[in-house]
Design an enzyme around this catalytic site. Sequence first.
Site: not given
Length: 327
Positions: A119, A143
């Site tokens: 990501t 995250y």
Amino acid sequence: MTERTVLVTGGAGYVGSHACKALAQAGYRPVVLDDLSRGFRKAVRWGPLVEADLGDAAAVAAAMGEWRPVAVMHFAALAYVGESMGDPGLYYRANVANTLNLLSAMVQAGVPRIVFSSTCATYGDPIRVPIAEDHPQRPVNPYGETKLAVERMLHWFGVCHGLGWTALRYFNAAGADPDGEIGENHEPETHLIPLAIDAARGGSPLRVFGTDYPTPDGTAIRDYIHVADLARAHVLSLGRLLEGGDSRALNLGTGTGHSVKAVIEAVSRRTNREVPVILAPRRAGDPPALVADAGEARKLLGWQPACSDMATIVDTAWRWHSAPPPG
């Protein structure tokens, strides 16, 4: 159990299910490993399902031994920034510890290649835009930190065990399968486009977080990439690894940013409905703009986004949310 079998963790989820379809179309046999905690059984359509938790090391090793895949595509992860801030331990267990189980099972079974769903959150707040792969990686939430930790594990498993890997850092996945077979279904939903579509259909008004950013219309800018283009990039990455390509991280995006306001206007045009909004303050950690420099993926994979213009993204999402398949 053909020589073209690919084990797809998280293949019952959003991007994973689209990747399974792309794998099947390319002649591979996707075997999905998913505990269905956030995925959907009905999304597993192109190969068998192994219902197992990546936290169960014995189950992962058994699946690896039974199916003997040529490679793994690893999508299984938790991916809510807010949730990660509330329970970082949950994210370290799900995203880091479980990936360690997976990589250990791969080494034990002699599975030599992995394509990892990473990501742009590994970059944190950008110091320059567009963002290239050499941009500093300074995550601002658990995250992004856990995804970066997996990238580092991949590096060292490569150095120490010869594991070949590609980490695909994608920006904002969006849209739905152009054929309407699968689409985006999160519980809870946090992505802008499905939330805007829901608001247009009479659901809760869309909350717009921040209208005072240093952008042309004051709202945050993001790079939206169609999920089918993402899926195709995963298949191309796998092919490159199978042909002996080197291990590396690659950005996936269009290089074009769209503001929140522009996305809302695109949804309104496609639906011919007003999208009711509630203006809210900025959220902590939301940078003004995130746009990819995906030149390396274009050069090394021969990849070019084919359906990532905003009109197509919104159209496929609208058709999916208006009439998803039964189940």
